[in-house]
Design a protein around this motif. Structure first.
Motif, mmCIF file in Angstrom:
data_model
loop_
_atom_site.group_PDB
_atom_site.id
_atom_site.type_symbol
_atom_site.label_atom_id
_atom_site.label_comp_id
_atom_site.label_asym_id
_atom_site.label_seq_id
_atom_site.Cartn_x
_atom_site.Cartn_y
_atom_site.Cartn_z
ATOM 1 N N LYS A 140 54.608 104.160 -34.626
ATOM 2 C CA LYS A 140 55.122 103.798 -33.361
ATOM 3 C C LYS A 140 55.606 104.695 -32.541
ATOM 4 O O LYS A 140 55.796 104.463 -31.270
ATOM 5 N N ALA A 141 56.321 105.931 -33.293
ATOM 6 C CA ALA A 141 56.986 106.691 -32.460
ATOM 7 C C ALA A 141 56.219 107.932 -31.849
ATOM 8 O O ALA A 141 56.506 108.531 -30.980
ATOM 9 N N ASN A 142 54.780 107.992 -32.036
ATOM 10 C CA ASN A 142 54.001 108.812 -31.437
ATOM 11 C C ASN A 142 54.016 108.726 -30.082
ATOM 12 O O ASN A 142 54.160 107.949 -29.256
ATOM 13 N N ARG A 143 54.267 110.015 -29.525
ATOM 14 C CA ARG A 143 54.233 110.230 -28.048
ATOM 15 C C ARG A 143 55.783 109.878 -27.630
ATOM 16 O O ARG A 143 55.867 109.448 -26.285
ATOM 17 N N GLY A 144 56.768 109.464 -28.395
ATOM 18 C CA GLY A 144 58.016 109.026 -27.866
ATOM 19 C C GLY A 144 59.138 109.528 -28.472
ATOM 20 O O GLY A 144 59.156 110.957 -29.025
ATOM 21 N N ILE A 145 60.325 108.950 -28.764
ATOM 22 C CA ILE A 145 61.392 109.528 -29.502
ATOM 23 C C ILE A 145 61.743 108.925 -30.706
ATOM 24 O O ILE A 145 61.473 107.460 -30.691
ATOM 25 N N LEU A 146 61.990 109.393 -31.762
ATOM 26 C CA LEU A 146 62.477 108.683 -32.986
ATOM 27 C C LEU A 146 64.035 109.013 -33.199
ATOM 28 O O LEU A 146 64.080 110.374 -33.205
#
Length: 348
Positions: A140-146
């Motif tokens: 779910k965090a791919n290409r985003g912020i974790l």
């Protein structure tokens, strides 16, 4: 007619956050260049760490993804798509794409390894007899912020998994005879309170930057922060309207910086000085050198420049090195101050 957008809980505007310049700069630079390697934010309770981290995601432009893909696969970049999407492209199929907001995923402290990495869909396996992969938080965090709050309280084994995925950009899962590999390219942001214990040095070293947050002492600033928060709680939409121009300006600065980042140059003499500082500080490994070079380039791009100056390096080097120094229990000097001293010797 109210849209779903109106019903989404509003986020406190990033440009309205008073003080905490170190944390804000570290987050902005990681958004410009995710390869910096994330940021660890250590500081007192109630200093707006979580608020600031959630607010940064709001500043990022939407991303193009393959529709109905659980991994936010990029439609054209092979490094950011799953093998399945790549097979579709190779077989000549056209992809349906859509725009989504940059994913901002919270990792709860009680998360299990299956929840983080993904697991086998037991229900489907029992009902239909098919082994299918149920994606986890890394997908779910791919290409985003974790974002991991209280990362220093998280199980070391899980922190290891997160840091491995963040560094390699991929997550590999081996479960019940199924082997799955998917992209997991995200900016890892951890926050914590030093009173609850430090992170192990070998884990801390793998965060690109380390920001320290102190409680604001100035009474007038404290009043300003309290008033702003009260105004936002009373009427969030009015507060968002008030900061709309500043938000849009910062948004466009980040987008411009991302677009010129690859053209930014850092002279050999400056790269030598960065490595000299790392050598004098006895920093283990070369991660410190690499991250400082990247951060200095991102900072120059943020300022709209194509050449890194020594001032740019001095702005970011403490954030990149302070957590990499060897801990000496008898040392009285703060690690950030120690970095600054060596930097001023080498650069001036």
């Amino acid at each position: 007619m109210s849209t779903i957008k109106d019903n989404i809980r509003p986020v406190f505007p990033f440009t309205a956050i008073v003080g905490q310049e170190e944390m804000k700069l570290a987050l902005i630079l990681n958004m410009i260049d995710p390869k910096i390697g994330g940021v660890m934010i250590m500081g007192d309770r109630g200093t707006g760490k979580s608020t600031t981290i959630r607010a940064i995601a709001d500043l990022l432009p939407q991303i193009s993804v393959v529709r109905d893909d659980a991994f936010n696969s990029h439609p054209t970049d092979a490094e950011l798509m799953t093998d399945m999407v790549q097979e579709l492209i190779n077989s000549g199929q056209s992809l349906v794409t859509s725009l989504i907001d940059v994913p901002m995923i919270d990792l709860p402290l009680g998360a299990t390894e299956d929840r983080v990495c993904g697991t086998i869909d037991i229900e489907k396996a029992l009902n239909e007899g098919v082994k299918t992969f149920e994606p986890g938080l890394l997908a779910k965090a791919n290409r985003g912020i974790l974002y991991v709050d209280e990362v220093n309280l998280l199980d070391d084994h899980l922190v290891d998994i997160l840091l491995d995925s963040a560094a390699s950009g991929w997550n590999t899962v081996e479960r019940e005879g199924i082997s799955i590999r998917h992209p997991a390219r995200f900016v890892l942001v951890g926050s914590g309170n030093p009173e609850e214990g430090e992170l192990r040095p070998q884990l801390l070293d793998r965060f690109g930057m380390h920001a320290e947050i102190r409680t604001v002492k100035d009474p007038s600033l404290r009043v300003q922060i309290v008033e702003q928060r009260s105004q936002f709680d009373q009427d969030p939409y009015l507060c968002l309207k008030e900061y709309e121009n500043q938000q849009n300006q910062l948004k466009s600065e980040i987008v411009r910086a991302q677009s010129i980042l690859d053209d930014v140059i850092i002279d050999f003499s400056l790269r030598m000085k960065i490595s000299q500082v790392c050598g004098q500080l006895d920093v283990d490994g070369l991660r410190g050198d690499i991250v400082t070079n990247r951060a200095a380039k991102a900072f120059a791009a943020y300022k709209g420049k194509l050449n890194v100056t020594s001032d740019d390096i001095e702005e970011v080097i403490v954030l990149c090195l302070r957590h990499r120094l060897r801990k000496d229990p008898l040392e009285t000097i703060d690690s950030g101050l120690k970095v600054r001293q060596v930097v001023s010797e080498v650069f001036n």
